[in-house]
Write a protein that holds these residues in place. Structure first.
Motif, PDB file in Angstrom:
ATOM      1  N   VAL A   1      52.828  -2.490  30.411  1.00  0.00           N
ATOM      2  CA  VAL A   1      51.662  -3.344  30.189  1.00  0.00           C
ATOM      3  C   VAL A   1      51.622  -3.705  28.714  1.00  0.00           C
ATOM      4  N   THR A   2      51.530  -5.008  28.445  1.00  0.00           N
ATOM      5  CA  THR A   2      51.487  -5.509  27.076  1.00  0.00           C
ATOM      6  C   THR A   2      50.333  -6.486  26.934  1.00  0.00           C
TER       7      THR A   2
ATOM      8  N   THR B   1      50.544  -2.146  23.431  1.00  0.00           N
ATOM      9  CA  THR B   1      51.102  -1.688  24.696  1.00  0.00           C
ATOM     10  C   THR B   1      50.375  -0.443  25.199  1.00  0.00           C
ATOM     11  N   TYR B   2      50.428  -0.274  26.506  1.00  0.00           N
ATOM     12  CA  TYR B   2      49.879   0.934  27.118  1.00  0.00           C
ATOM     13  C   TYR B   2      50.755   2.132  26.762  1.00  0.00           C
ATOM     14  N   ALA B   3      52.055   1.910  26.700  1.00  0.00           N
ATOM     15  CA  ALA B   3      52.994   3.000  26.404  1.00  0.00           C
ATOM     16  C   ALA B   3      52.705   3.654  25.051  1.00  0.00           C
ATOM     17  N   LEU B   4      52.214   2.879  24.086  1.00  0.00           N
ATOM     18  CA  LEU B   4      51.915   3.422  22.758  1.00  0.00           C
ATOM     19  C   LEU B   4      50.432   3.785  22.611  1.00  0.00           C
ATOM     20  N   ALA B   5      49.707   3.808  23.738  1.00  0.00           N
ATOM     21  CA  ALA B   5      48.283   4.159  23.773  1.00  0.00           C
ATOM     22  C   ALA B   5      47.423   3.203  22.943  1.00  0.00           C
TER      23      ALA B   5
ATOM     24  N   THR C   1      55.327  -5.915  33.658  1.00  0.00           N
ATOM     25  CA  THR C   1      56.708  -6.008  34.131  1.00  0.00           C
ATOM     26  C   THR C   1      56.988  -4.859  35.081  1.00  0.00           C
ATOM     27  N   GLY C   2      58.101  -4.967  35.782  1.00  0.00           N
ATOM     28  CA  GLY C   2      58.499  -3.900  36.707  1.00  0.00           C
ATOM     29  C   GLY C   2      57.808  -4.039  38.045  1.00  0.00           C
TER      30      GLY C   2
END
Length: 95
Positions: free
Chosen positions: A29-30, A44-48, A77-78
């Motif tokens: 998620v961006t 991004t969600y990955a980097l909180a 994505t994905g």
């Protein structure tokens, strides 16, 4: 949702991702935000930097510190390949 806001207001920008009408989490998620001055930031969600409130629903609180048009774009994505973008119009306060 009305797209007009006042300078220095904080707004919650929300992105919802679905597959066949069912909320689904993308693999990534961006969120991209562009200020009226043209400065683009990516979160991004990955980097909180983006918060997940429920399956498929993400948000970020943003301080609107410039007058003018702010543009933003959610990308998944994905498992959910999707994108959506819109804008916010920030006005100068009358006070």
């Amino acid at each position: 949702m009305a797209n007009n806001y006042v300078k220095n207001q904080t707004v919650r920008i929300t992105g919802t991702f679905t597959v066949s009408g069912v909320n689904t989490d993308p693999t990534t998620v961006t969120l991209k935000i562009q200020t009226p001055a043209g400065v683009e930031s990516t979160y991004t969600y990955a980097l909180a930097q983006v918060t997940k409130s429920a399956t498929g629903i993400y948000y970020k609180d943003v301080s609107l510190n410039e007058v003018g048009m702010w543009y933003y774009r959610w990308e998944g994505t994905g498992t959910v390949a999707a994108a959506d973008e819109t804008y916010l119009n920030v006005l100068q306060s009358e006070f």
